[in-house]
Motif scaffolding. Structure first.
Motif, PDB file in Angstrom:
ATOM      1  N   ARG A  74      -4.975   9.186   0.731  1.00 15.67           N
ATOM      2  CA  ARG A  74      -3.983   8.291  -0.012  1.00 15.67           C
ATOM      3  C   ARG A  74      -2.996   8.529   0.188  1.00 15.67           C
ATOM      4  NH1 ARG A  74      -5.682   6.198  -5.135  1.00 15.67           N
ATOM      5  NH2 ARG A  74      -3.920   7.863  -5.866  1.00 15.67           N
ATOM      6  N   ILE A  75      -2.075   7.318   0.904  1.00 21.14           N
ATOM      7  CA  ILE A  75      -0.733   7.954   0.576  1.00 21.14           C
ATOM      8  C   ILE A  75      -0.319   7.081  -0.051  1.00 21.14           C
ATOM      9  CG2 ILE A  75       1.547   7.568   2.117  1.00 21.14           C
ATOM     10  CD1 ILE A  75      -0.330   9.832   3.850  1.00 21.14           C
ATOM     11  N   GLU A  76       0.704   7.013  -1.250  1.00 25.84           N
ATOM     12  CA  GLU A  76       1.953   6.819  -1.924  1.00 25.84           C
ATOM     13  C   GLU A  76       3.096   6.505  -1.438  1.00 25.84           C
ATOM     14  OE1 GLU A  76       0.088   8.994  -5.531  1.00 25.84           O
ATOM     15  OE2 GLU A  76      -1.072   8.483  -6.332  1.00 25.84           O
ATOM     16  N   ASP A  77       3.327   5.859  -1.024  1.00 27.26           N
ATOM     17  CA  ASP A  77       3.869   5.286   0.248  1.00 27.26           C
ATOM     18  C   ASP A  77       5.351   3.688  -0.499  1.00 27.26           C
ATOM     19  OD1 ASP A  77       2.559   3.042   0.524  1.00 27.26           O
ATOM     20  OD2 ASP A  77       2.755   3.019   2.415  1.00 27.26           O
ATOM     21  N   ILE A  78       5.330   3.638  -2.449  1.00 22.12           N
ATOM     22  CA  ILE A  78       5.791   2.522  -3.080  1.00 22.12           C
ATOM     23  C   ILE A  78       7.246   3.137  -3.351  1.00 22.12           C
ATOM     24  CG2 ILE A  78       3.455   1.379  -3.854  1.00 22.12           C
ATOM     25  CD1 ILE A  78       4.255   2.513  -6.065  1.00 22.12           C
TER      26      ILE A  78
ATOM     27  N   GLY B  85      10.444   3.329  -2.466  1.00 16.83           N
ATOM     28  CA  GLY B  85      11.226   2.859  -1.849  1.00 16.83           C
ATOM     29  C   GLY B  85      11.924   3.787  -0.363  1.00 16.83           C
ATOM     30  N   ALA B  86      13.373   3.967  -0.543  1.00 15.97           N
ATOM     31  CA  ALA B  86      13.662   4.394   0.690  1.00 15.97           C
ATOM     32  C   ALA B  86      13.122   5.586   1.232  1.00 15.97           C
ATOM     33  CB  ALA B  86      15.158   3.744   0.860  1.00 15.97           C
ATOM     34  N   ARG B  87      12.891   6.170   0.621  1.00 15.23           N
ATOM     35  CA  ARG B  87      12.516   7.480   0.694  1.00 15.23           C
ATOM     36  C   ARG B  87      10.618   7.702   1.460  1.00 15.23           C
ATOM     37  NH1 ARG B  87      11.905  10.641  -4.897  1.00 15.23           N
ATOM     38  NH2 ARG B  87      11.607  12.117  -3.685  1.00 15.23           N
ATOM     39  N   SER B  88      10.869   7.088   0.564  1.00 12.50           N
ATOM     40  CA  SER B  88       9.175   7.105   2.259  1.00 12.50           C
ATOM     41  C   SER B  88       8.807   6.397   3.591  1.00 12.50           C
ATOM     42  CB  SER B  88       8.083   5.610   1.449  1.00 12.50           C
ATOM     43  OG  SER B  88       7.635   6.077   0.244  1.00 12.50           O
ATOM     44  N   ARG B  89       8.615   7.219   3.902  1.00 13.04           N
ATOM     45  CA  ARG B  89       9.123   7.614   5.640  1.00 13.04           C
ATOM     46  C   ARG B  89       7.941   7.644   5.831  1.00 13.04           C
ATOM     47  NH1 ARG B  89      14.085  11.856   6.000  1.00 13.04           N
ATOM     48  NH2 ARG B  89      13.392  11.427   8.246  1.00 13.04           N
ATOM     49  N   GLU B  90       7.874   7.039   7.197  1.00 14.43           N
ATOM     50  CA  GLU B  90       6.423   6.940   8.235  1.00 14.43           C
ATOM     51  C   GLU B  90       5.890   8.322   8.724  1.00 14.43           C
ATOM     52  OE1 GLU B  90       2.453   5.967   9.528  1.00 14.43           O
ATOM     53  OE2 GLU B  90       3.723   5.107   7.757  1.00 14.43           O
ATOM     54  N   GLU B  91       7.288   8.383   8.865  1.00 14.23           N
ATOM     55  CA  GLU B  91       6.877   9.852  10.430  1.00 14.23           C
ATOM     56  C   GLU B  91       6.397  11.159   8.978  1.00 14.23           C
ATOM     57  OE1 GLU B  91      11.568  10.349   9.496  1.00 14.23           O
ATOM     58  OE2 GLU B  91      10.308   8.642   9.809  1.00 14.23           O
ATOM     59  N   PHE B  92       6.512  10.892   7.461  1.00 14.27           N
ATOM     60  CA  PHE B  92       5.963  11.893   7.124  1.00 14.27           C
ATOM     61  C   PHE B  92       4.049  11.785   6.262  1.00 14.27           C
ATOM     62  CE2 PHE B  92      10.609  12.491   5.044  1.00 14.27           C
ATOM     63  CZ  PHE B  92      10.751  13.855   6.233  1.00 14.27           C
ATOM     64  N   ALA B  93       4.469  10.535   6.593  1.00 12.78           N
ATOM     65  CA  ALA B  93       2.823  10.023   6.080  1.00 12.78           C
ATOM     66  C   ALA B  93       1.793  10.376   7.698  1.00 12.78           C
ATOM     67  CB  ALA B  93       2.833   8.588   6.894  1.00 12.78           C
ATOM     68  N   GLU B  94       2.892  10.645   8.703  1.00 14.60           N
ATOM     69  CA  GLU B  94       1.886  10.809  10.285  1.00 14.60           C
ATOM     70  C   GLU B  94       1.979  12.365  10.187  1.00 14.60           C
ATOM     71  OE1 GLU B  94       0.684   8.814  12.033  1.00 14.60           O
ATOM     72  OE2 GLU B  94       0.905   7.353  11.344  1.00 14.60           O
ATOM     73  N   GLY B  95       3.176  13.078   9.196  1.00 15.14           N
ATOM     74  CA  GLY B  95       2.888  14.440   9.267  1.00 15.14           C
ATOM     75  C   GLY B  95       1.697  14.882   8.479  1.00 15.14           C
TER      76      GLY B  95
ATOM     77  N   GLN C 163      -0.942   2.488  -0.116  1.00 12.73           N
ATOM     78  CA  GLN C 163      -0.725   2.585  -1.885  1.00 12.73           C
ATOM     79  C   GLN C 163      -0.261   1.104  -2.085  1.00 12.73           C
ATOM     80  OE1 GLN C 163       1.523   4.934  -4.831  1.00 12.73           O
ATOM     81  NE2 GLN C 163       0.485   5.227  -5.748  1.00 12.73           N
ATOM     82  N   SER C 164       0.611   0.945  -0.725  1.00  5.76           N
ATOM     83  CA  SER C 164       1.882  -0.471  -0.206  1.00  5.76           C
ATOM     84  C   SER C 164       0.813  -1.703  -0.227  1.00  5.76           C
ATOM     85  CB  SER C 164       2.831  -0.314   0.537  1.00  5.76           C
ATOM     86  OG  SER C 164       2.218   0.058   2.225  1.00  5.76           O
ATOM     87  N   ALA C 165      -0.215  -1.335  -0.011  1.00  5.50           N
ATOM     88  CA  ALA C 165      -0.669  -2.262  -0.074  1.00  5.50           C
ATOM     89  C   ALA C 165      -1.663  -3.235  -1.291  1.00  5.50           C
ATOM     90  CB  ALA C 165      -2.451  -2.211   1.623  1.00  5.50           C
ATOM     91  N   ARG C 166      -0.947  -2.120  -2.309  1.00  5.61           N
ATOM     92  CA  ARG C 166      -1.993  -2.631  -3.651  1.00  5.61           C
ATOM     93  C   ARG C 166      -0.617  -2.962  -4.566  1.00  5.61           C
ATOM     94  NH1 ARG C 166      -5.848   1.783  -4.149  1.00  5.61           N
ATOM     95  NH2 ARG C 166      -7.689   0.948  -2.687  1.00  5.61           N
ATOM     96  N   ILE C 167       0.569  -3.330  -4.232  1.00  2.00           N
ATOM     97  CA  ILE C 167       1.918  -3.820  -5.130  1.00  2.00           C
ATOM     98  C   ILE C 167       1.288  -5.231  -6.050  1.00  2.00           C
ATOM     99  CG2 ILE C 167       3.626  -4.668  -4.574  1.00  2.00           C
ATOM    100  CD1 ILE C 167       4.930  -2.633  -3.110  1.00  2.00           C
ATOM    101  N   GLY C 168       0.332  -5.675  -5.482  1.00  2.00           N
ATOM    102  CA  GLY C 168       0.226  -6.766  -6.218  1.00  2.00           C
ATOM    103  C   GLY C 168      -0.715  -6.741  -7.090  1.00  2.00           C
ATOM    104  N   ALA C 169      -1.660  -5.421  -6.907  1.00  2.00           N
ATOM    105  CA  ALA C 169      -2.532  -5.258  -7.864  1.00  2.00           C
ATOM    106  C   ALA C 169      -1.580  -4.890  -8.830  1.00  2.00           C
ATOM    107  CB  ALA C 169      -3.831  -4.235  -7.478  1.00  2.00           C
ATOM    108  N   HIS C 170      -1.063  -3.802  -8.640  1.00  2.00           N
ATOM    109  CA  HIS C 170       0.464  -3.332  -9.990  1.00  2.00           C
ATOM    110  C   HIS C 170       0.262  -3.981 -10.443  1.00  2.00           C
ATOM    111  CE1 HIS C 170       0.300   0.003  -6.809  1.00  2.00           C
ATOM    112  NE2 HIS C 170      -0.682   0.065  -6.864  1.00  2.00           N
ATOM    113  N   ALA C 171       1.478  -4.956 -10.081  1.00  2.00           N
ATOM    114  CA  ALA C 171       2.048  -6.371 -10.783  1.00  2.00           C
ATOM    115  C   ALA C 171       1.357  -6.687 -11.903  1.00  2.00           C
ATOM    116  CB  ALA C 171       2.611  -7.027  -9.708  1.00  2.00           C
ATOM    117  N   ASP C 172      -0.284  -7.864 -11.209  1.00  2.00           N
ATOM    118  CA  ASP C 172      -1.107  -8.099 -11.492  1.00  2.00           C
ATOM    119  C   ASP C 172      -1.589  -7.303 -13.616  1.00  2.00           C
ATOM    120  OD1 ASP C 172      -1.337 -10.180 -10.477  1.00  2.00           O
ATOM    121  OD2 ASP C 172      -3.594  -9.768  -9.372  1.00  2.00           O
ATOM    122  N   ALA C 173      -1.844  -5.723 -12.545  1.00  2.00           N
ATOM    123  CA  ALA C 173      -2.199  -4.860 -14.025  1.00  2.00           C
ATOM    124  C   ALA C 173      -0.832  -5.223 -15.181  1.00  2.00           C
ATOM    125  CB  ALA C 173      -2.126  -3.379 -14.235  1.00  2.00           C
ATOM    126  N   LEU C 174       0.987  -4.461 -15.098  1.00  2.00           N
ATOM    127  CA  LEU C 174       1.532  -5.335 -15.615  1.00  2.00           C
ATOM    128  C   LEU C 174       1.454  -6.245 -16.342  1.00  2.00           C
ATOM    129  CD1 LEU C 174       4.117  -4.068 -16.819  1.00  2.00           C
ATOM    130  CD2 LEU C 174       5.337  -5.316 -14.397  1.00  2.00           C
TER     131      LEU C 174
END
Length: 294
Positions: free
Chosen positions: A39-43, A45-55, A74-85
């Motif tokens: 799981r790539i925890e990519d939420i 903001g600007a610190r999450s970069r695709e080249e690091f995920a691929e690396g 993880q970014s695909a689950r932002i809605g679920a996080h909002a629902d939990a909040l």
């Protein structure tokens, strides 16, 4: 069936500490015929970069670690996080906070695992109608009253009484993100069906908070496995921000990744590296002996 996961944040290249964590999670699952998830925890903001995920994916392949199923974002689950909040807010267990870090540090009178404990400045205030972004904090006292006594089990340390109050009113959602680390990782591990959470000793205390959130949100409770960390001579864990050598640099230099993984499994570390807990404890030549990973 046992299910583990490795969940790096793509805000920099992976280092030896990440390799060790990935190996522990991978081998724990494979030993019992289970599944190892990535799981790539990519939420962040600007610190999450695709080249690091691929690396990170390239690093795991280089180490000889294969994962099961598609890579989870993880970014695909932002809605679920909002629902939990939203659920926690509906229970009356979360409140808005406008305080800055400087204000908290100036007002704090107690300190916990993450530093100054929030003094409750905004607890009981209504900020929703105001202008500007707010963070959301848990009302720890109310949450503990609702959840009641809780325990959790670590494979290496046995049954442990949950004491999340050592953190105070932790942040559930930052001003710039719908879910904090604590909320997001708890929700994601449940959604992914993780049954054994393997991670470093530096996150041992955080498990108290995660167990509380599981109790409040009626989420399944896994077992945990907190392993030793690779630390520098001063006892501090390896870190991207301190310039720890990256796995990518090792790959580019022609290092054999599978041989490196074998060394880590055997507890063999290079010069100046030791086993410890990342809190300044465990450094020294006496800790160069092999450390069981499971």
């Amino acid at each position: 069936m046992i299910v583990t996961r490795f969940a790096p944040s793509p805000n920099g290249p992976l280092h030896l500490g990440h390799a060790h964590a990935a190996i522990v999670a991978h081998d724990r699952a494979r030993a019992d015929g289970g599944r190892f998830l990535l799981r790539i925890e990519d939420i962040d903001g600007a610190r999450s970069r695709e080249e690091f995920a691929e690396g990170a994916l390239a690093d795991l392949r280089w180490l000889g670690l294969g994962w099961d199923g598609a890579v989870i974002r993880q970014s695909a689950r932002i809605g679920a996080h909002a629902d939990a909040l939203a659920r926690l807010r509906a229970m009356g267990l979360a409140y808005a906070c406008r305080c800055t870090r400087a204000q908290i540090a100036a007002a704090a009178t107690a300190y916990g695992p993450d530093g100054p404990v929030y003094p409750g400045t905004c607890r009981g205030r209504d900020h929703e109608a105001g202008d500007g972004a707010v963070a959301w904090r848990i009302n720890m006292a109310a949450a503990l009253d609702r959840a009641g006594p809780l325990t959790w089990r670590d494979e290496r340390r046995g049954e442990i009484r949950a004491t999340p109050d050592i953190f105070g009113d932790i942040v559930l959602a930052r001003k710039d993100a719908p879910g904090s680390y604590h909320l997001a990782v708890t929700c994601d591990d449940a959604a992914d069906g993780v049954t054994c959470v393997t991670r470093g000793m530096d996150l041992f205390a955080a498990t108290h908070v995660h167990r509380l959130l599981q109790g409040l949100l009626s989420l399944p409770v896994p077992v945990w496995h907190h392993h030793a960390l690779i630390v520098q001579g001063d006892g501090r864990k390896l870190a991207k921000r301190r310039g720890s050598p990256s796995l990518a640099d090792m790959r580019d230099a022609g290092v054999d990744g599978r041989a490196l993984a074998a060394d880590l499994r055997a507890g063999r570390l290079g010069d100046g590296l030791y086993w410890g807990d990342g809190r300044g404890e465990g450094a020294g030549a006496g800790n160069t002996r092999p450390v069981p990973l499971s």
